[in-house]
Design a protein around this motif. Structure first.
Motif, PDB file in Angstrom:
ATOM      1  N   ARG A 104       2.832   4.146   5.781  1.00  0.00           N
ATOM      2  CA  ARG A 104       1.716   3.780   4.903  1.00  0.00           C
ATOM      3  C   ARG A 104       1.140   4.981   4.175  1.00  0.00           C
ATOM      4  NH1 ARG A 104      -2.916   4.583   3.686  1.00  0.00           N
ATOM      5  NH2 ARG A 104      -3.026   6.102   5.370  1.00  0.00           N
ATOM      6  N   GLN A 105       0.951   4.835   2.896  1.00  0.00           N
ATOM      7  CA  GLN A 105       0.231   5.848   2.139  1.00  0.00           C
ATOM      8  C   GLN A 105      -0.469   5.150   0.980  1.00  0.00           C
ATOM      9  OE1 GLN A 105       4.394   7.512   0.229  1.00  0.00           O
ATOM     10  NE2 GLN A 105       2.655   8.877   0.181  1.00  0.00           N
ATOM     11  N   SER A 106      -1.479   5.785   0.457  1.00  0.00           N
ATOM     12  CA  SER A 106      -2.224   5.188  -0.649  1.00  0.00           C
ATOM     13  C   SER A 106      -1.398   5.261  -1.920  1.00  0.00           C
ATOM     14  CB  SER A 106      -3.552   5.931  -0.851  1.00  0.00           C
ATOM     15  OG  SER A 106      -4.390   5.752   0.271  1.00  0.00           O
TER      16      SER A 106
ATOM     17  N   ARG B 228      -1.362   4.264  -6.017  1.00  0.00           N
ATOM     18  CA  ARG B 228      -2.311   3.991  -7.093  1.00  0.00           C
ATOM     19  C   ARG B 228      -1.615   3.641  -8.405  1.00  0.00           C
ATOM     20  NH1 ARG B 228      -4.115   8.228  -3.891  1.00  0.00           N
ATOM     21  NH2 ARG B 228      -6.084   7.790  -2.793  1.00  0.00           N
TER      22      ARG B 228
ATOM     23  N   GLN C 274     -12.179   3.017 -11.672  1.00  0.00           N
ATOM     24  CA  GLN C 274     -10.805   3.328 -11.233  1.00  0.00           C
ATOM     25  C   GLN C 274      -9.848   2.270 -11.815  1.00  0.00           C
ATOM     26  OE1 GLN C 274     -10.443   5.100  -7.133  1.00  0.00           O
ATOM     27  NE2 GLN C 274     -12.525   4.320  -6.908  1.00  0.00           N
TER      28      GLN C 274
ATOM     29  N   TRP D 152      -6.753   2.069 -12.566  1.00  0.00           N
ATOM     30  CA  TRP D 152      -5.422   1.821 -12.027  1.00  0.00           C
ATOM     31  C   TRP D 152      -5.386   0.617 -11.105  1.00  0.00           C
ATOM     32  CZ3 TRP D 152      -5.471   1.987  -6.791  1.00  0.00           C
ATOM     33  CH2 TRP D 152      -6.521   2.683  -6.199  1.00  0.00           C
TER      34      TRP D 152
ATOM     35  N   CYS E  56      -4.033   0.416  -1.525  1.00  0.00           N
ATOM     36  CA  CYS E  56      -4.918   1.586  -1.426  1.00  0.00           C
ATOM     37  C   CYS E  56      -6.321   1.090  -1.124  1.00  0.00           C
ATOM     38  CB  CYS E  56      -4.912   2.384  -2.737  1.00  0.00           C
ATOM     39  SG  CYS E  56      -5.943   3.876  -2.675  1.00  0.00           S
ATOM     40  N   TRP E  57      -6.912   1.643  -0.113  1.00  0.00           N
ATOM     41  CA  TRP E  57      -8.298   1.322   0.257  1.00  0.00           C
ATOM     42  C   TRP E  57      -9.210   1.883  -0.833  1.00  0.00           C
ATOM     43  CZ3 TRP E  57      -9.895   0.820   5.891  1.00  0.00           C
ATOM     44  CH2 TRP E  57     -11.293   0.729   6.039  1.00  0.00           C
ATOM     45  N   VAL E  58     -10.006   1.030  -1.449  1.00  0.00           N
ATOM     46  CA  VAL E  58     -10.955   1.479  -2.471  1.00  0.00           C
ATOM     47  C   VAL E  58     -12.345   1.001  -2.066  1.00  0.00           C
ATOM     48  CG1 VAL E  58     -11.641   1.300  -4.900  1.00  0.00           C
ATOM     49  CG2 VAL E  58      -9.213   1.428  -4.302  1.00  0.00           C
ATOM     50  N   ASP E  59     -13.279   1.913  -2.065  1.00  0.00           N
ATOM     51  CA  ASP E  59     -14.657   1.556  -1.717  1.00  0.00           C
ATOM     52  C   ASP E  59     -15.260   0.698  -2.832  1.00  0.00           C
ATOM     53  OD1 ASP E  59     -17.195   1.485  -0.627  1.00  0.00           O
ATOM     54  OD2 ASP E  59     -17.748   3.470  -1.392  1.00  0.00           O
TER      55      ASP E  59
ATOM     56  N   THR F 128      -0.143  13.040   2.096  1.00  0.00           N
ATOM     57  CA  THR F 128      -1.401  13.754   2.293  1.00  0.00           C
ATOM     58  C   THR F 128      -1.384  14.442   3.659  1.00  0.00           C
ATOM     59  OG1 THR F 128      -2.293  11.653   3.063  1.00  0.00           O
ATOM     60  CG2 THR F 128      -2.805  12.294   0.806  1.00  0.00           C
TER      61      THR F 128
ATOM     62  N   ARG G  30      -2.841  16.032   7.241  1.00  0.00           N
ATOM     63  CA  ARG G  30      -3.768  15.586   8.282  1.00  0.00           C
ATOM     64  C   ARG G  30      -4.246  16.777   9.094  1.00  0.00           C
ATOM     65  NH1 ARG G  30      -3.727  11.793   5.543  1.00  0.00           N
ATOM     66  NH2 ARG G  30      -3.694   9.588   6.110  1.00  0.00           N
TER      67      ARG G  30
HETATM   68  C1  LIG Z   1     -13.536   4.549   3.279  1.00  0.00           C
HETATM   69  C2  LIG Z   1     -12.440   4.887   2.304  1.00  0.00           C
HETATM   70  C3  LIG Z   1     -12.721   4.899   0.957  1.00  0.00           C
HETATM   71  C4  LIG Z   1     -11.705   5.189   0.035  1.00  0.00           C
HETATM   72  N1  LIG Z   1     -11.987   5.088  -1.292  1.00  0.00           N
HETATM   73  C5  LIG Z   1     -11.017   5.345  -2.181  1.00  0.00           C
HETATM   74  C6  LIG Z   1     -11.254   5.162  -3.563  1.00  0.00           C
HETATM   75  O1  LIG Z   1     -12.332   4.736  -3.983  1.00  0.00           O
HETATM   76  N2  LIG Z   1     -10.255   5.462  -4.426  1.00  0.00           N
HETATM   77  C7  LIG Z   1      -9.031   5.893  -4.001  1.00  0.00           C
HETATM   78  O2  LIG Z   1      -8.163   6.131  -4.859  1.00  0.00           O
HETATM   79  N3  LIG Z   1      -8.766   6.059  -2.689  1.00  0.00           N
HETATM   80  C8  LIG Z   1      -9.713   5.785  -1.778  1.00  0.00           C
HETATM   81  N4  LIG Z   1      -9.433   5.882  -0.442  1.00  0.00           N
HETATM   82  C9  LIG Z   1      -8.093   6.307   0.012  1.00  0.00           C
HETATM   83  C10 LIG Z   1      -8.095   7.743   0.534  1.00  0.00           C
HETATM   84  O3  LIG Z   1      -8.261   8.629  -0.554  1.00  0.00           O
HETATM   85  C11 LIG Z   1      -6.777   8.004   1.263  1.00  0.00           C
HETATM   86  O4  LIG Z   1      -6.628   7.112   2.324  1.00  0.00           O
HETATM   87  C12 LIG Z   1      -6.701   9.441   1.805  1.00  0.00           C
HETATM   88  O5  LIG Z   1      -6.696  10.384   0.766  1.00  0.00           O
HETATM   89  C13 LIG Z   1      -5.452   9.679   2.672  1.00  0.00           C
HETATM   90  O6  LIG Z   1      -4.281   9.404   1.908  1.00  0.00           O
HETATM   91  P1  LIG Z   1      -3.231   8.305   2.389  1.00  0.00           P
HETATM   92  O7  LIG Z   1      -3.948   6.969   2.441  1.00  0.00           O
HETATM   93  O8  LIG Z   1      -2.148   8.312   1.339  1.00  0.00           O
HETATM   94  O9  LIG Z   1      -2.733   8.665   3.733  1.00  0.00           O
HETATM   95  C14 LIG Z   1     -10.407   5.548   0.484  1.00  0.00           C
HETATM   96  C15 LIG Z   1     -10.129   5.504   1.854  1.00  0.00           C
HETATM   97  C16 LIG Z   1     -11.119   5.144   2.747  1.00  0.00           C
HETATM   98  C17 LIG Z   1     -10.769   5.023   4.224  1.00  0.00           C
END
Ligand SMILES: Cc1cc2nc3c(=O)[nH]c(=O)nc-3n(C[C@H](O)[C@H](O)[C@H](O)COP(=O)(O)O)c2cc1C
Length: 173
Positions: A10-12, A14, A66, A68, A121-124, A159, A161
């Motif tokens: 898993r990775q974010s 976009r 955002q 994307w 991708c988790w986005v707030d 990314t 850790r």
């Molecule tokens: C609480 C939270 C809020 C986040 N908000 C955003 C966001 O608004 N935009 C975004 O591009 N990524 C967001 N992320 C993703 C993180 O940037 C990402 O998980 C982190 O950099 C680690 O990268 P990875 O998910 O590829 O392992 C968020 C992740 C979390 C847990």
């Protein structure tokens, strides 16, 4: 793919391909969310499934522009349900448990997405009011996480850790 492999993969992401998600894959992701732990098993959250361009544009605004995320064919919005949790847990439920419930479901959904070959991708949901307007949810719900879902159109660099020694405090026996 087992769960540890899904966690490792898993990775974010976009950027997404303009390709729909098969209904069975979306169902698998939603079922995984539904399987998550929740306080007293109340599952104090709702998941909105967004496909329309107008609603996605509203979510972009809610996420501080955002853009994307609107590329994704499906965007899930996880909304905490404070009243549901407050019935059993009072203010602690309204303030904390419903958000934790929703976030546990997000984590499961992200791993299941990997398992079926999708990216996310988790986005707030920074501006919860704008997010609520975009999905037209009741005032009783609080959008907390926006999760674009689709086929990856990029392979981001991994990314880093922190080391476990930096993260973990083992109190021993
Ligand atoms: C609480 C939270 C809020 C986040 N908000 C955003 C966001 O608004 N935009 C975004 O591009 N990524 C967001 N992320 C993703 C993180 O940037 C990402 O998980 C982190 O950099 C680690 O990268 P990875 O998910 O590829 O392992 C968020 C992740 C979390 C847990």
């Amino acid at each position: 793919m087992n769960v540890l492999e899904a966690i490792a993969a898993r990775q974010s992401v976009r950027a997404y391909q303009p390709k729909d998600i098969e209904p069975a894959k979306l169902e698998a992701v939603l079922q995984a969310a539904n399987q998550a732990a929740s306080a007293a098993n109340l599952q104090a959250y709702r998941i909105y499934v967004v496909r329309g361009a107008d609603a996605k544009a509203g979510l972009v605004a809610a996420a501080m522009g955002q853009k994307w995320l609107a590329q994704a064919p499906v965007v899930l919005v996880f909304c905490a349900d404070p009243a549901c949790s407050a019935q059993k847990f009072g203010p602690r439920g309204a303030d904390v448990y419903c958000v934790q419930d929703a976030c546990a479901a997000v984590g499961n959904a992200m791993l299941a997405a990997v398992g079926v070959g999708l990216a996310s991708c988790w986005v707030d949901a920074v501006d919860a009011k704008l997010a609520a307007q975009a999905i037209q949810c009741p005032d009783s719900l609080r959008p907390v996480v926006i999760l674009p879902l689709g086929y990856a159109a990029e392979t981001p660099a991994r990314t880093p850790r922190r080391s476990l020694s930096d993260l973990v405090v083992d109190l021993g026996s």
